[in-house]
Design a protein around this motif. Structure first.
Motif, short mmCIF file in Angstrom:
data_model
loop_
_atom_site.label_atom_id
_atom_site.label_comp_id
_atom_site.label_asym_id
_atom_site.label_seq_id
_atom_site.Cartn_x
_atom_site.Cartn_y
_atom_site.Cartn_z
N GLY A 16 9.84 40.05 61.72
CA GLY A 16 11.06 40.72 62.10
C GLY A 16 12.11 39.84 62.75
O GLY A 16 13.22 40.30 63.03
N SER A 17 11.78 38.59 63.01
CA SER A 17 12.76 37.67 63.59
C SER A 17 12.29 36.23 63.40
O SER A 17 11.09 35.98 63.23
N ILE A 18 13.25 35.32 63.46
CA ILE A 18 12.91 33.90 63.30
C ILE A 18 12.12 33.41 64.51
O ILE A 18 11.17 32.65 64.37
N SER A 19 12.47 33.88 65.69
CA SER A 19 11.78 33.42 66.90
C SER A 19 10.31 33.84 66.90
O SER A 19 9.42 33.05 67.23
N LYS A 20 10.04 35.10 66.52
CA LYS A 20 8.64 35.56 66.48
C LYS A 20 7.86 34.83 65.40
O LYS A 20 6.69 34.48 65.59
N ALA A 21 8.51 34.60 64.26
CA ALA A 21 7.85 33.88 63.18
C ALA A 21 7.51 32.45 63.60
O ALA A 21 6.44 31.94 63.27
N ALA A 22 8.42 31.81 64.34
CA ALA A 22 8.18 30.45 64.80
C ALA A 22 6.95 30.40 65.71
O ALA A 22 6.15 29.46 65.64
N GLU A 23 6.79 31.41 66.57
CA GLU A 23 5.61 31.47 67.43
C GLU A 23 4.33 31.59 66.61
O GLU A 23 3.34 30.89 66.86
N VAL A 24 4.35 32.48 65.61
CA VAL A 24 3.16 32.69 64.77
C VAL A 24 2.83 31.42 63.99
O VAL A 24 1.65 31.07 63.84
N LEU A 25 3.87 30.74 63.51
CA LEU A 25 3.67 29.55 62.67
C LEU A 25 3.45 28.28 63.49
O LEU A 25 3.16 27.22 62.92
N LEU A 32 12.66 26.06 62.21
CA LEU A 32 12.56 27.15 61.25
C LEU A 32 13.94 27.64 60.83
O LEU A 32 14.19 27.92 59.65
N SER A 33 14.85 27.72 61.80
CA SER A 33 16.22 28.13 61.48
C SER A 33 16.88 27.14 60.53
O SER A 33 17.61 27.52 59.60
N GLN A 34 16.62 25.85 60.74
CA GLN A 34 17.19 24.81 59.88
C GLN A 34 16.64 24.95 58.45
O GLN A 34 17.40 24.79 57.46
N MET A 35 15.35 25.27 58.33
CA MET A 35 14.76 25.44 57.00
C MET A 35 15.40 26.62 56.26
O MET A 35 15.70 26.54 55.07
N VAL A 36 15.64 27.72 57.00
CA VAL A 36 16.26 28.90 56.39
C VAL A 36 17.67 28.55 55.90
O VAL A 36 18.05 28.90 54.77
N ARG A 37 18.43 27.86 56.74
CA ARG A 37 19.80 27.47 56.34
C ARG A 37 19.77 26.57 55.11
O ARG A 37 20.61 26.70 54.21
N LYS A 38 18.79 25.65 55.06
CA LYS A 38 18.67 24.73 53.92
C LYS A 38 18.39 25.52 52.63
O LYS A 38 19.01 25.26 51.58
N ILE A 39 17.50 26.48 52.71
CA ILE A 39 17.17 27.28 51.52
C ILE A 39 18.38 28.11 51.10
O ILE A 39 18.71 28.21 49.90
N GLU A 40 19.08 28.70 52.08
CA GLU A 40 20.25 29.52 51.75
C GLU A 40 21.35 28.66 51.13
O GLU A 40 22.07 29.12 50.23
N THR A 41 21.46 27.43 51.58
CA THR A 41 22.45 26.52 50.99
C THR A 41 22.08 26.20 49.54
O THR A 41 22.94 26.21 48.64
#
Length: 302
Positions: A16-25, A32-41
């Motif tokens: 449900g959020s990038i911050s929670k996902a980062a904790e799990v991963l 993680l935010s940088q990876m999402v931006r890279k994929i969206e680009t």
């Protein structure tokens, strides 16, 4: 786009959020935010709508996530098929199952399964019915044996047995003194009796909550327990009643010496015993045969 990125994107959606996902991963949120931006680009489109809570998908994101799941499922199914060819009938079969259901079926199923597949390890993941469908979807288990009503389109529900939820009453209760055993009753006929509740997490509690809400009933609660075994054996000493699947009472015939059962007319929330699996799941021989021990005429769709 690689498997790691696909799994990361699915984890963001699940948590449900990038911050929670980062904790799990176990990675940093900026990474993680940088990876999402890279994929969206690379996709030239936004995948997540970040201002919603929890995070949601854009139309392009819905297509991306569907494709991600398809890619990972194809790779998983390919891996399983190749492994089956190379290793033969070896591996681990993870079965999600409530404890009481395991008491009912594992003594019947395991000897037959083990005789045919001695090199396959059967691993039981004991959990409540309310969690098992999600565990199948998250690939934490291969199959789930549970009481439910089909509701997830991505799962195949294989009906094993129809089940009836009944009111079980100690013979010492006013209800048992006034109404013959086996007579269909209204739940309101038991409104003044003392109830033993099964805690949330069991399918019978879902049925009970629907029933009580529909009838605006709030009976006296003696206590709550996670164990149907504890509840049904406490009825007579406590002069109490409970809602319970009838097959769980039939498993202990001695209970009928102290208690009686009644069909409840208002119960319309049908929940039966199913094995469920993912629709897109590759079924090797030993998974198919486990299902067929309980459902001999089962013909898998894939």
């Amino acid at each position: 786009m690689n498997d790691r990125q696909l799994n990361y994107m699915l984890t963001i959606l699940r948590e449900g959020s990038i911050s929670k996902a980062a904790e799990v991963l176990c990675i940093s949120q900026p990474s993680l935010s940088q990876m999402v931006r890279k994929i969206e680009t690379e996709m030239n489109a936004e995948i997540f709508t970040r201002y919603s809570n929890p995070i949601s998908l854009t139309p392009a994101g819905e297509y991306y996530i569907k494709a991600a799941r398809d890619i990972l499922n194809i790779e998983e199914n390919l891996s399983r098929a190749v492994h089956e060819i190379a290793a033969g009938s070896r591996g681990t079969l993870k079965i999600g199952i409530p404890v009481l259901r395991a008491m009912e079926i594992i003594p019947q199923v395991f000897p037959k399964f083990h005789e045919k597949y001695p090199n396959v390890k059967l691993e039981l993941v004991e959990s409540g019915s309310d969690r098992l469908e999600n565990q199948v979807m998250q690939k934490e288990v291969d199959l789930a044996c549970l009481t439910t009503s089909p509701k997830i389109n991505d799962l195949e529900y294989i009906l094993i047995a129809n089940e009836e939820t009944v009111l079980v009453a100690a013979k010492s209760t006013k209800l048992a003194h006034s109404v013959p055993a086996g007579t269909p009753i209204s739940i309101m006929d038991a409104a003044r009796e003392k109830f033993i509740y099964i805690k949330k997490g069991h399918s019978v509690r879902i049925t009970q909550d629907h029933l009580f809400a529909a009838c605006h009933l709030r009976p006296e609660r003696l206590f709550s327990t996670r164990s149907i075994e504890v509840a049904k054996r406490s009825l007579a000493p406590c002069n109490a009643v409970m809602l319970c699947p009838k097959n769980y009472i039939d498993m202990s015939p001695e209970i009928y010496e102290m208690c009686v059962t009644y069909p409840v007319r208002e119960i319309s929330h049908e929940r039966h015993f199913y094995i469920c699996r993912r629709q897109d799941q590759y079924l090797n021989n030993y998974v198919r045969d486990f299902i067929r021990i309980l459902k001999p005429d089962y013909d898998a769709k894939s």
